[in-house]
Design a protein around this motif. Sequence first.
Motif: not given
Length: 303
Positions: A31-51
Amino acid sequence: MHAMADRNPHYRIDPFDLRLFAAVAEAGTITAGARGVHLSLAAASARLQALEQAVGAALMQRAKTGVTLTDAGRTLLRHAGRLQREMEALHAGMAAHAHGVRATVRLLGNTAAISEHLPPLLGPFLAAHPQVDIELRELDSQDVLFAMRQERAELGIVADYVATAGLTTRAFREDRLVAVLPATLAPGRPRAMAFAELLAQPFVGLPAEAGLSRFLQARALQQGRGLHHRVQVPGFEALLRLVADGVGVAVVPALTARRLADPRVRVRPLSDAWAMRQLLVCFSSAQALTPAAAALLDALVVQ
């Protein structure tokens, strides 16, 4: 433990995903990491899973209290940091070009060239060519040749004891190596001495990775001996000061001994044939040189 999906062979790591991953690792939560790069939690989670699918390993263990990096995650974080620094350097370099046409010449040289022969030449050249930068690196002559053959530099300066087949060369400077000893070890009239005579004495030297250090170590091994260094220091000024204090002996370029002359130090010529070297500028071909590299070559050899 976080389950891993099969690796996706078609996914390519996005630099933004590395930035997100580093932000999450630093913040401790997605949550805090996503906020730091201006992403929603859902978008950040999806990108991390893809990574994670891209690298084929779980990068973090997720819990209600936050995330903990796995071994794979810590490895990726180290690489991500280096890549981010390189990207920042890339942006800085390209910004310089945005303010005018700039060129960088990569120049490699041995210790004598870098410390003594080049400084008086590079200042006037750079002042006369304000749009040219020089990336300068010290290597021993063998490593300079290796780098030149891998096209990692436009120009290299080597001693003539190495085989330069396949490269074009121009005479640069004559360079002589001399022994420097504490005055207490060299009484009487000056005389030439063989390098082998020095090997019974403790040495003061440059760092082990310096071109001159590697060269002298190889010469000592040819005598069936090794160099015993009391201390290794990063520059000739400190080296000569320690010799003057009686710590040990050293071998340095004659120009260095003259520039840093000290009444407590005796300079002796070396009788070994390898102590007198011709320095050569080498390059792939005149046709392959960039205009900036060709201008620097002219400045180095027309003196």
